[in-house]
Design a protein around this motif. Structure first.
Motif, PDB file in Angstrom:
ATOM      1  N   ASN A 178      33.842  37.187  41.922  1.00 22.67           N
ATOM      2  CA  ASN A 178      33.758  36.561  43.501  1.00 22.67           C
ATOM      3  C   ASN A 178      34.841  36.900  44.297  1.00 22.67           C
ATOM      4  N   ALA A 180      37.568  39.090  46.769  1.00 21.68           N
ATOM      5  CA  ALA A 180      37.041  39.937  48.004  1.00 21.68           C
ATOM      6  C   ALA A 180      36.868  41.461  47.342  1.00 21.68           C
ATOM      7  N   VAL A 181      37.634  41.894  46.082  1.00 21.10           N
ATOM      8  CA  VAL A 181      37.583  43.409  45.731  1.00 21.10           C
ATOM      9  C   VAL A 181      36.281  43.142  44.994  1.00 21.10           C
ATOM     10  N   ARG A 201      33.901  32.450  36.862  1.00 17.93           N
ATOM     11  CA  ARG A 201      34.220  31.220  36.218  1.00 17.93           C
ATOM     12  C   ARG A 201      33.493  30.176  36.428  1.00 17.93           C
ATOM     13  N   ARG A 202      32.526  30.377  37.296  1.00 21.48           N
ATOM     14  CA  ARG A 202      31.360  29.240  37.549  1.00 21.48           C
ATOM     15  C   ARG A 202      30.018  29.777  37.700  1.00 21.48           C
ATOM     16  N   PHE A 265      44.325  46.365  37.813  1.00 19.48           N
ATOM     17  CA  PHE A 265      44.871  46.492  39.219  1.00 19.48           C
ATOM     18  C   PHE A 265      45.322  44.945  39.670  1.00 19.48           C
ATOM     19  N   PHE A 290      45.938  50.766  38.695  1.00 20.47           N
ATOM     20  CA  PHE A 290      45.830  51.380  40.034  1.00 20.47           C
ATOM     21  C   PHE A 290      46.628  50.563  41.208  1.00 20.47           C
ATOM     22  N   TRP A 292      46.726  50.247  45.348  1.00 17.38           N
ATOM     23  CA  TRP A 292      45.957  50.941  46.552  1.00 17.38           C
ATOM     24  C   TRP A 292      47.293  51.439  47.402  1.00 17.38           C
ATOM     25  N   ARG A 344      36.584  29.405  45.677  1.00 13.72           N
ATOM     26  CA  ARG A 344      35.813  29.502  46.594  1.00 13.72           C
ATOM     27  C   ARG A 344      35.056  30.950  46.538  1.00 13.72           C
ATOM     28  N   LYS A 347      37.168  34.789  51.839  1.00 13.45           N
ATOM     29  CA  LYS A 347      38.575  34.834  52.295  1.00 13.45           C
ATOM     30  C   LYS A 347      39.195  33.639  53.167  1.00 13.45           C
TER      31      LYS A 347
HETATM   32  N1  LIG Z   1      46.103  47.044  43.012  1.00 12.93           N
HETATM   33  C1  LIG Z   1      45.725  46.947  43.918  1.00 12.93           C
HETATM   34  O1  LIG Z   1      45.830  47.864  44.908  1.00 12.93           O
HETATM   35  C2  LIG Z   1      45.093  45.784  44.534  1.00 12.93           C
HETATM   36  C3  LIG Z   1      44.456  45.830  45.682  1.00 12.93           C
HETATM   37  C4  LIG Z   1      43.715  44.486  46.115  1.00 12.93           C
HETATM   38  C5  LIG Z   1      43.601  43.637  45.407  1.00 12.93           C
HETATM   39  N2  LIG Z   1      44.264  43.522  44.245  1.00 12.93           N
HETATM   40  C6  LIG Z   1      44.074  42.582  43.232  1.00 12.93           C
HETATM   41  O2  LIG Z   1      42.696  42.067  42.956  1.00 12.93           O
HETATM   42  C7  LIG Z   1      42.804  40.755  42.783  1.00 12.93           C
HETATM   43  C8  LIG Z   1      41.649  40.166  43.685  1.00 12.93           C
HETATM   44  O3  LIG Z   1      42.193  40.088  44.957  1.00 12.93           O
HETATM   45  P1  LIG Z   1      41.437  39.576  46.153  1.00 12.93           P
HETATM   46  O4  LIG Z   1      42.078  39.581  47.443  1.00 12.93           O
HETATM   47  O5  LIG Z   1      40.095  40.257  46.216  1.00 12.93           O
HETATM   48  O6  LIG Z   1      41.215  38.252  45.684  1.00 12.93           O
HETATM   49  P2  LIG Z   1      40.587  36.720  46.208  1.00 12.93           P
HETATM   50  O7  LIG Z   1      39.230  37.275  47.072  1.00 12.93           O
HETATM   51  O8  LIG Z   1      41.719  36.064  46.945  1.00 12.93           O
HETATM   52  O9  LIG Z   1      40.022  35.808  45.180  1.00 12.93           O
HETATM   53  C9  LIG Z   1      40.634  35.456  43.903  1.00 12.93           C
HETATM   54  C10 LIG Z   1      40.096  35.787  42.730  1.00 12.93           C
HETATM   55  O10 LIG Z   1      40.936  35.474  41.580  1.00 12.93           O
HETATM   56  C11 LIG Z   1      40.268  34.674  40.681  1.00 12.93           C
HETATM   57  N3  LIG Z   1      41.196  34.087  40.087  1.00 12.93           N
HETATM   58  C12 LIG Z   1      42.197  33.320  40.455  1.00 12.93           C
HETATM   59  N4  LIG Z   1      42.979  32.800  39.326  1.00 12.93           N
HETATM   60  C13 LIG Z   1      42.460  33.086  38.284  1.00 12.93           C
HETATM   61  C14 LIG Z   1      42.565  33.153  36.788  1.00 12.93           C
HETATM   62  N5  LIG Z   1      43.652  32.233  36.512  1.00 12.93           N
HETATM   63  N6  LIG Z   1      41.811  33.679  36.005  1.00 12.93           N
HETATM   64  C15 LIG Z   1      40.896  34.114  36.472  1.00 12.93           C
HETATM   65  N7  LIG Z   1      40.453  34.201  37.767  1.00 12.93           N
HETATM   66  C16 LIG Z   1      41.256  33.768  38.689  1.00 12.93           C
HETATM   67  C17 LIG Z   1      39.364  33.878  41.724  1.00 12.93           C
HETATM   68  O11 LIG Z   1      38.408  33.143  40.698  1.00 12.93           O
HETATM   69  P3  LIG Z   1      37.972  31.518  40.972  1.00 12.93           P
HETATM   70  O12 LIG Z   1      37.302  31.715  42.461  1.00 12.93           O
HETATM   71  O13 LIG Z   1      37.252  31.407  39.952  1.00 12.93           O
HETATM   72  O14 LIG Z   1      39.353  30.991  41.169  1.00 12.93           O
HETATM   73  C18 LIG Z   1      38.953  34.766  42.771  1.00 12.93           C
HETATM   74  O15 LIG Z   1      37.780  35.466  42.005  1.00 12.93           O
HETATM   75  C19 LIG Z   1      44.009  40.236  42.928  1.00 12.93           C
HETATM   76  O16 LIG Z   1      44.678  40.006  41.375  1.00 12.93           O
HETATM   77  C20 LIG Z   1      44.930  41.298  43.840  1.00 12.93           C
HETATM   78  O17 LIG Z   1      46.400  41.242  43.598  1.00 12.93           O
HETATM   79  C21 LIG Z   1      45.084  44.778  43.785  1.00 12.93           C
END
Ligand SMILES: NC(=O)c1ccc[n+]([C@@H]2O[C@H](COP(=O)([O-])OP(=O)(O)OC[C@H]3O[C@@H](n4cnc5c(N)ncnc54)[C@H](OP(=O)(O)O)[C@@H]3O)[C@@H](O)[C@H]2O)c1
Length: 353
Positions: A178, A180-181, A201-202, A265, A290, A292, A344, A347
């Motif tokens: 759920n 954004a990725v 998780r839900r 990632f 990975f 970005w 949630r 974003k």
């Molecule tokens: N490496 C890269 O280039 C790159 C680029 C973009 C994003 N990312 C990573 O991708 C991930 C998602 O980013 P986003 O911006 O898409 O996230 P987001 O939309 O802000 O959503 C956060 C997500 O993390 C989950 N989460 C939070 N705490 C958690 C936990 N303790 N255990 C399991 N799940 C948990 C949330 O689930 P709930 O709703 O259940 O809390 C939700 O699915 C992040 O780790 C971010 O750092 C990496």
């Protein structure tokens, strides 16, 4: 001038180079900043900082909307792969509109929508940036979607297109389904003809994810990896996308088919990545990473433009739409951060007050 006394030298220099309006008074703007690394809730402050004018070869951009991402917390906390000098304006991702052109700038015009300066920090009303670094956003991309288009959708695109070669019909598993990725992966995979299993998780997330194109949605800790053959009708899972870590990532490795790849990632549980040894040996599973930022740096602007063009085409055609949970003003940034920490589906955004 009183306010300047007692501030850091850095702040003093910034103020001296600020713009003075027609009345002779200094023009200012609001920025969400931090003077030390730590928890955003503890170190962020809404401050008044000088409003600069673009130098020759620069444009000035007014922020329209900015995102809150997990990596913002990492940068504010001092644990991310790249950090800003302190005091720093927080925030990495946002969209703005060009409001002033410096001398000698061509090919850009006032009113164009562009990516707000990540280098400066996005939680700020204005930024001056070199014209050569401006990334133009098509005007027909809705502002809220544009604000969240620069990090998560291209990451999802690269995870699906640039880690392993997938054929139509290939199975992909991902956690944080759920996020954004995750929602970008679900929608893009559908468009590319791949099949997805999304860990969440839900239970309540199953219906909205399926409405966006998810094939299966499974709940963490439910033992789903043992029934994976039922989910895929025996087809192997080729790719696992891990942004969580811990047991969630271990389940993925167990579910991967022989020779499958897990790409890490993100690490939302903040734990070490662990793996079940026998799957590396007997199933020849591959573990890769990975980032970005590193990908775009090493591949260059043309590669980034081509990924972003694909993202915007999907956004324009309705094949990619990311939900927005709520938009807060800069004045409400504490409430925005608190909301961002809650469960949630979408974003949390910030906009100037
Ligand atoms: N490496 C890269 O280039 C790159 C680029 C973009 C994003 N990312 C990573 O991708 C991930 C998602 O980013 P986003 O911006 O898409 O996230 P987001 O939309 O802000 O959503 C956060 C997500 O993390 C989950 N989460 C939070 N705490 C958690 C936990 N303790 N255990 C399991 N799940 C948990 C949330 O689930 P709930 O709703 O259940 O809390 C939700 O699915 C992040 O780790 C971010 O750092 C990496």
């Amino acid at each position: 001038m009183k306010a300047v006394l007692g501030r850091t030298l850095n702040h003093f220099v910034l103020r001296l180079s600020a713009t003075f309006g027609t009345t002779g008074s200094m023009q200012s703007q609001k920025a969400i900043r931090h003077h030390s690394f730590g928890k955003p809730e503890e170190v962020l402050v809404l401050e008044t900082v000088p409003l600069l004018e673009p130098k020759a070869g620069e444009v000035r951009v007014r922020l329209l909307m900015a995102a809150i991402n997990p990596s913002d917390r990492g940068m504010i906390g001092g644990s991310y792969g790249k950090l800003r000098e302190l005091p720093a304006i927080a925030g990495r991702e946002g969209v703005g509109v060009i409001d002033l052109l410096g001398a000698g700038v061509s090919g850009l015009s006032v009113g164009m929508h562009v990516r707000f300066s990540e280098k400066q920090g996005a939680w700020c009303e204005y930024a001056c940036m070199p014209a050569s670094e401006v990334f133009v956003v098509p005007r027909d991309v809705p502002v809220e979607q544009a604000a969240i288009s620069f990090i998560n959708p291209p990451t999802a695109y690269c995870l699906l297109k640039h880690v392993v070669d997938l054929e139509p019909g290939s199975w992909v598993v991902q956690n944080a389904g759920n996020s954004a990725v995750g929602l970008s992966v679900v929608q893009m995979a559908k468009a590319f003809g791949y099949k997805t299993i999304s860990q969440v998780r839900r239970e309540s997330l199953a219906a909205p994810l399926k409405a966006m194109g998810a094939d299966h949605v499974v709940v963490e800790g439910s033992g789903w990896a043992k029934q994976v053959n039922d989910l895929t009708d025996g087809a192997p899972i080729r790719l696992a996308l891990n942004s969580v870590g811990g047991d969630s990532a271990i389940d993925q490795i167990k579910a991967l088919g022989e020779g499958g790849t897990q790409v890490t990632f993100g690490g939302m549980v903040g734990d070490l990545v662990r793996f079940p040894t026998r799957f590396l040996i007997f199933n020849d599973v591959r573990l890769v990473g990975f980032w970005w930022d590193q990908w775009s740096q090493s591949r260059g602007p043309e590669a980034v433009r081509s990924v972003m063009d694909a993202v915007y085409e999907m956004m324009r055609e309705g094949g990619l739409r990311l939900p927005i949970e709520r938009t807060y003003t800069f004045n409400e940034y504490s409430a925005a951060l608190a909301h961002d920490s809650l469960p949630r589906l979408g974003k949390v955004l910030l906009r100037p007050s």
